[in-house]
Motif scaffolding. Sequence first.
Motif, PDB file in Angstrom:
ATOM      1  N   SER A   1      -5.344  60.297   3.939  1.00  0.00           N
ATOM      2  CA  SER A   1      -6.090  60.861   2.815  1.00  0.00           C
ATOM      3  C   SER A   1      -5.200  61.316   1.670  1.00  0.00           C
ATOM      4  O   SER A   1      -5.689  61.789   0.642  1.00  0.00           O
ATOM      5  N   ASN A   2      -3.890  61.143   1.830  1.00  0.00           N
ATOM      6  CA  ASN A   2      -2.939  61.656   0.844  1.00  0.00           C
ATOM      7  C   ASN A   2      -2.424  60.544  -0.066  1.00  0.00           C
ATOM      8  O   ASN A   2      -1.224  60.406  -0.297  1.00  0.00           O
ATOM      9  N   LEU A   3      -3.343  59.737  -0.606  1.00  0.00           N
ATOM     10  CA  LEU A   3      -2.970  58.639  -1.489  1.00  0.00           C
ATOM     11  C   LEU A   3      -3.548  58.858  -2.880  1.00  0.00           C
ATOM     12  O   LEU A   3      -4.704  59.257  -3.028  1.00  0.00           O
ATOM     13  N   SER A   4      -2.730  58.591  -3.883  1.00  0.00           N
ATOM     14  CA  SER A   4      -3.227  58.607  -5.255  1.00  0.00           C
ATOM     15  C   SER A   4      -4.059  57.350  -5.488  1.00  0.00           C
ATOM     16  O   SER A   4      -4.083  56.428  -4.659  1.00  0.00           O
ATOM     17  N   ALA A   5      -4.740  57.274  -6.633  1.00  0.00           N
ATOM     18  CA  ALA A   5      -5.544  56.090  -6.958  1.00  0.00           C
ATOM     19  C   ALA A   5      -4.670  54.847  -7.014  1.00  0.00           C
ATOM     20  O   ALA A   5      -5.066  53.769  -6.539  1.00  0.00           O
ATOM     21  N   ASP A   6      -3.472  54.980  -7.586  1.00  0.00           N
ATOM     22  CA  ASP A   6      -2.569  53.831  -7.672  1.00  0.00           C
ATOM     23  C   ASP A   6      -2.090  53.411  -6.281  1.00  0.00           C
ATOM     24  O   ASP A   6      -1.979  52.207  -5.987  1.00  0.00           O
ATOM     25  N   GLU A   7      -1.789  54.385  -5.433  1.00  0.00           N
ATOM     26  CA  GLU A   7      -1.335  54.065  -4.077  1.00  0.00           C
ATOM     27  C   GLU A   7      -2.452  53.416  -3.268  1.00  0.00           C
ATOM     28  O   GLU A   7      -2.203  52.496  -2.471  1.00  0.00           O
ATOM     29  N   LEU A   8      -3.676  53.876  -3.456  1.00  0.00           N
ATOM     30  CA  LEU A   8      -4.817  53.266  -2.767  1.00  0.00           C
ATOM     31  C   LEU A   8      -4.935  51.796  -3.138  1.00  0.00           C
ATOM     32  O   LEU A   8      -5.092  50.931  -2.261  1.00  0.00           O
ATOM     33  N   GLN A   9      -4.852  51.496  -4.439  1.00  0.00           N
ATOM     34  CA  GLN A   9      -4.944  50.102  -4.881  1.00  0.00           C
ATOM     35  C   GLN A   9      -3.776  49.284  -4.334  1.00  0.00           C
ATOM     36  O   GLN A   9      -3.947  48.129  -3.927  1.00  0.00           O
ATOM     37  N   GLN A  10      -2.613  49.894  -4.297  1.00  0.00           N
ATOM     38  CA  GLN A  10      -1.419  49.217  -3.803  1.00  0.00           C
ATOM     39  C   GLN A  10      -1.568  48.850  -2.328  1.00  0.00           C
ATOM     40  O   GLN A  10      -1.250  47.720  -1.922  1.00  0.00           O
ATOM     41  N   LEU A  11      -2.085  49.787  -1.533  1.00  0.00           N
ATOM     42  CA  LEU A  11      -2.263  49.529  -0.101  1.00  0.00           C
ATOM     43  C   LEU A  11      -3.376  48.511   0.132  1.00  0.00           C
ATOM     44  O   LEU A  11      -3.259  47.626   0.987  1.00  0.00           O
ATOM     45  N   PHE A  12      -4.449  48.611  -0.623  1.00  0.00           N
ATOM     46  CA  PHE A  12      -5.565  47.668  -0.507  1.00  0.00           C
ATOM     47  C   PHE A  12      -5.096  46.247  -0.828  1.00  0.00           C
ATOM     48  O   PHE A  12      -5.401  45.297  -0.095  1.00  0.00           O
ATOM     49  N   ASP A  13      -4.341  46.103  -1.902  1.00  0.00           N
ATOM     50  CA  ASP A  13      -3.831  44.781  -2.280  1.00  0.00           C
ATOM     51  C   ASP A  13      -2.863  44.249  -1.221  1.00  0.00           C
ATOM     52  O   ASP A  13      -2.876  43.048  -0.902  1.00  0.00           O
ATOM     53  N   ALA A  14      -2.024  45.136  -0.681  1.00  0.00           N
ATOM     54  CA  ALA A  14      -1.077  44.716   0.351  1.00  0.00           C
ATOM     55  C   ALA A  14      -1.808  44.233   1.595  1.00  0.00           C
ATOM     56  O   ALA A  14      -1.402  43.242   2.218  1.00  0.00           O
ATOM     57  N   MET A  15      -2.878  44.922   1.968  1.00  0.00           N
ATOM     58  CA  MET A  15      -3.663  44.525   3.135  1.00  0.00           C
ATOM     59  C   MET A  15      -4.262  43.136   2.926  1.00  0.00           C
ATOM     60  O   MET A  15      -4.124  42.244   3.775  1.00  0.00           O
TER      61      MET A  15
END
Length: 285
Positions: free
Chosen positions: A194-208
């Motif tokens: 739950s400790n992700l910024s909006a940019d980090e969320l997008q980064q992880l989603f794209d990586a997945m």
Amino acid sequence: MPELPEVESLAGFLRERAVERAFVRADITAISALKTFDPPISSLLGLPIDDVRRHGKFIDISAQGIHLIIHLARAGWLRWREEQSTGLVRPGKGPIACRVVFDDGSGFDLTEAGTQKKLAVYVVRDPAEVPGIAKLGPDPFTLTVEQFGDILKAAGRVQLKGVLRSQSVIAGIGNAYSDEILHVARMSPFKPASNLSADELQQLFDAMHDTLRDAVARSAGLAVQDLKSEKKSGMRVHGRKGQKCPVCGDLVREVSFADSSLQYCATCQTGGKPLADRRLSKLLK
């Protein structure tokens, strides 16, 4: 363990070769592998196959309302033969857990190495009757970034590694591809979900998405016997402890647990700080 990309390729391989073929043999040789009794496995005989699908890490072979569901677990595999042996396999002898023969003479064996026999076969009228399928979370390819963010928020302080490989949260990702996704995203496996910024969320989603789609594309069209080597050769950090990170050249490190381990690059993922080996930490207390 076969994960989403390999199971997707296996399902596609079987779909191409087995659809419209009818079962003429379906023999269980490892009694512990068959997890259901109604309908009996003999109910498949004579039925033509309609489709082959994937549910998370499960393969679903459907034939006229009856489903042969396969979960290969950690050490299982599917071995295809264009001319399948019709000989009887002695129960309890060797690695073969199940033998299937189709009406054109082709078929496959389900095999399992090692002593921990966890390969599972189910014969059901509805895939949802399989407990593992009923509990599956959404498939990664069906998620939007907003839905992915909601999943991570709901997970709270649970570590990203644990969230990504939990089948009841997101279906199909296991130990190997969670390592790969986190390396591509440049994130620590121990970072709270739950400790992700909006940019980090997008980064992880794209990586997945990128990691899984690339692996599916590499596996597409390969013969069954080549899938394991393709998976291994495509890994950036998983299973590569002590080798150089392909991005920065640092050595890939490992954290060991009781029954598994994870691999990561400290330079790419943790700001250069090595993670504590949990197994060793317990010994030092």
